[in-house]
Design a protein around this motif. Structure first.
Motif, PDB file in Angstrom:
ATOM      1  N   UNK A  51      10.175  33.229  17.396  1.00 30.04           N
ATOM      2  CA  UNK A  51       9.724  32.033  18.119  1.00 30.04           C
ATOM      3  C   UNK A  51       9.398  32.372  19.565  1.00 30.04           C
ATOM      4  N   UNK A  52      10.298  33.092  20.190  1.00 28.85           N
ATOM      5  CA  UNK A  52      10.101  33.459  21.595  1.00 28.85           C
ATOM      6  C   UNK A  52       8.894  34.374  21.776  1.00 28.85           C
ATOM      7  N   UNK A  53       8.545  35.123  20.727  1.00 30.63           N
ATOM      8  CA  UNK A  53       7.397  36.028  20.796  1.00 30.63           C
ATOM      9  C   UNK A  53       6.074  35.300  20.593  1.00 30.63           C
ATOM     10  N   UNK A  54       6.138  34.010  20.210  1.00 29.26           N
ATOM     11  CA  UNK A  54       4.909  33.240  20.075  1.00 29.26           C
ATOM     12  C   UNK A  54       4.535  32.845  18.665  1.00 29.26           C
ATOM     13  N   UNK A  55       5.385  33.145  17.696  1.00 28.96           N
ATOM     14  CA  UNK A  55       5.094  32.780  16.305  1.00 28.96           C
ATOM     15  C   UNK A  55       5.244  31.268  16.149  1.00 28.96           C
ATOM     16  N   UNK A  56       4.301  30.683  15.416  1.00 32.74           N
ATOM     17  CA  UNK A  56       4.344  29.247  15.172  1.00 32.74           C
ATOM     18  C   UNK A  56       4.743  28.927  13.729  1.00 32.74           C
ATOM     19  N   UNK A  57       4.291  29.753  12.778  1.00 32.04           N
ATOM     20  CA  UNK A  57       4.525  29.480  11.357  1.00 32.04           C
ATOM     21  C   UNK A  57       5.266  30.637  10.712  1.00 32.04           C
ATOM     22  N   UNK A  58       6.325  30.297   9.960  1.00 39.86           N
ATOM     23  CA  UNK A  58       7.173  31.291   9.293  1.00 39.86           C
ATOM     24  C   UNK A  58       6.938  31.186   7.787  1.00 39.86           C
ATOM     25  N   UNK A  59       6.441  32.256   7.223  1.00 38.19           N
ATOM     26  CA  UNK A  59       5.926  32.222   5.845  1.00 38.19           C
ATOM     27  C   UNK A  59       6.852  32.936   4.869  1.00 38.19           C
ATOM     28  N   UNK A  60       7.142  32.253   3.781  1.00 40.37           N
ATOM     29  CA  UNK A  60       7.931  32.824   2.692  1.00 40.37           C
ATOM     30  C   UNK A  60       6.982  33.299   1.608  1.00 40.37           C
TER      31      UNK A  60
END
Length: 488
Positions: free
Chosen positions: A233-242
């Motif tokens: 999150x802190x690195x800039x990721x918006x979507x976490x994909x499984x």
């Protein structure tokens, strides 16, 4: 405020709904053709129904049209994209950039464009080019480190970044593996990967000496980054994909629930900083456990740089969770040193002295003494034992394991000629009625009638009664009409 999305796989309509129920903010699903998992195609009717279900919770549906497209297929793909747009799909994932020349960014009013990981998105220059050509999101290559992800976000901050956080890994950069096509005539870029990297291989030196024989030398472990979400999150990721469009519904339920709960925990520690992209509160009837879901052993992969412990050379199959060591073998039974509780029918396995995986079924359990259906010949005292089929957990997961509802606040007030109901953020209604003083307090009945939300996606969190209406007689039928009209 930054929006955060948990993106879960949908093999079909049933698993897609389960993903939403268990906390996904979005799901990705393949249509009947042109998806990178040809065995997980779905009809337009099913995708439309999934859109309807997801949109109740402001959750989204993404369609995977992410194979390479042959010349004679372009028109068919354009028709498919138009159909997906018309049924409410929120975004489409593509790999083949020739579609850009057909003006698809301007043709479809509803769908956003996401660049599939098959497009090999691993540099800031590539992500910038994608953004300049109409893409709203890039699904980054799994091989990127945390620092590389951060660098891309800083270089192209306006681009949404999506990363895989859980599931199977490809031994090559996504979209750049041609082994399946070369060896078996089945292209991974056409959704027909033959899983070449899960086969056995011999390793020889330059002189032909065998260093390793019959090992799964290209088979990687599965990714698990549940403990790295905050850093991403802190690195800039918006979507976490499984990952997992070929996985069963139990996998989707368990993994989605685990990651959704972890995201909520992180967000709770950063009030006002992050917010989930969908609505709804999930109540779970089980405790997620990633060890009980199919996996080849877990790795963070290259998140912190290149590491050696990423592959699973003994077997490409799921070993399962460690349950103890074989203590004593006696006749047709043995006992286990450990604290695990077993159930008749459990599937257990072990790695024998040849490093081959052997499995067996438990026929009867007496405490920590197990009676296999057929006693494994190569089982020895001291061997580690794993459970890759947990009957009790599977039985639990086969039932209703979660319920998702949107909490609402209802405000009952007076109008010039009757009463009104405001369901905050969702709708309003009013009824003309002559108000008379009640013979007894009405507050309990008002709460009861307004809270009857049944099979709707809503749950009443709070009822506020204004203007002294708790002392007025309001028929239950009027309260029900107010409720239905406001939420229709």
């Amino acid at each position: 405020m930054r929006y955060v999305e948990l993106l879960a796989p949908a093999k079909n309509l049933e698993t897609g709904k389960a993903a939403i129920d268990h906390g996904a903010d979005a799901v990705y699903i393949g249509p009947h053709r042109y998806g990178a998992r040809s065995q997980a195609g779905n009809s337009l009717d099913d995708i439309a129904e999934l859109c309807r279900y997801a949109h109740q919770f402001d959750a989204k549906v993404y369609a995977t049209v992410n194979t390479l497209i042959y010349d004679n297929e372009v028109d068919d793909v354009l028709h498919l994209l138009s159909d997906l747009d018309s049924i409410g799909v929120d975004a489409v994932l593509i790999q083949d950039m020739r579609l850009l020349s057909k003006g698809i960014r301007q043709c479809y009013s509803h769908m956003a464009l996401h660049a599939s990981t098959q497009a090999d998105n691993r540099t800031a220059d590539k992500v910038r080019w994608l953004h300049e050509n109409g893409f709203e999101r890039a699904v980054l290559a799994r091989e990127l480190s945390l620092e590389e992800i951060r660098t891309i976000h800083k270089a192209v901050p306006e681009m949404e970044l999506e990363v895989f956080v859980h599931g199977a890994l490809c031994v090559s950069y996504s979209g750049l593996c041609y082994a399946s096509e070369h060896c078996f005539g089945r292209s991974a870029n056409r959704g027909e990967c033959a899983q070449f990297c899960r086969l056995k291989f011999d390793l020889e030196d330059a002189d032909g000496n065998i260093i390793e024989k019959g090992r799964h030398l290209l088979s990687l472990r599965d990714m698990c980054r549940i403990d790295n979400l905050e850093e991403l999150l802190e690195a800039g990721v918006m979507s976490f994909k499984i990952e997992g469009r070929l996985k069963d519904i139990s996998y989707v339920k368990n993994v989605t629930a685990a990651y959704s709960q972890r995201l909520n925990e992180i967000i709770s520690r950063h009030p006002g900083e992050y917010q989930r992209t969908s609505k709804g509160r999930v109540e779970y009837n089980f405790k997620p456990n990633l060890r009980k879901t199919f996996n080849r052993g877990y790795t963070e992969y290259f998140l912190y740089g290149r590491t050696p412990d990423i592959f699973s050379p003994d077997t490409p199959k799921a070993i399962g969770e460690y349950v103890g060591r074989v203590k004593e073998i006696r006749g047709h039974s043995f006992n286990v040193a450990g604290t695990a509780v077993f159930t008749n029918g459990d599937g257990l396995c072990f790695l024998n002295h040849e490093r081959e995986l052997e499995g067996f079924r438990v026929n009867r359990v007496e405490g920590n003494r197990l009676f296999p259906f057929n006693m494994p010949r190569n089982l020895r005292p001291g061997m580690s034992l794993y459970r890759n089929n947990d009957v009790a957990f599977d039985r639990l997961m086969s039932g209703k394991t979660a319920e998702r509802k949107i909490p609402v606040t209802m405000i009952l007030g007076r109008t010039a000629d009757g009463v009104s109901l405001d369901v905050v953020g969702y709708g309003q209604s009013s009824v003309t009625i002559l108000l008379e003083k009640a013979q007894k307090p009405q507050l309990e009945n008002i709460h009861k009638q307004l809270s009857k939300l049944g099979n709707t996606p809503y749950v009443c969190d709070k009822v506020i009664v204004n203007d002294g209406l708790e002392e007025c007689f309001i028929p239950s039928s009027v309260l029900s009409e107010l409720r239905r009209t406001a939420l229709c």
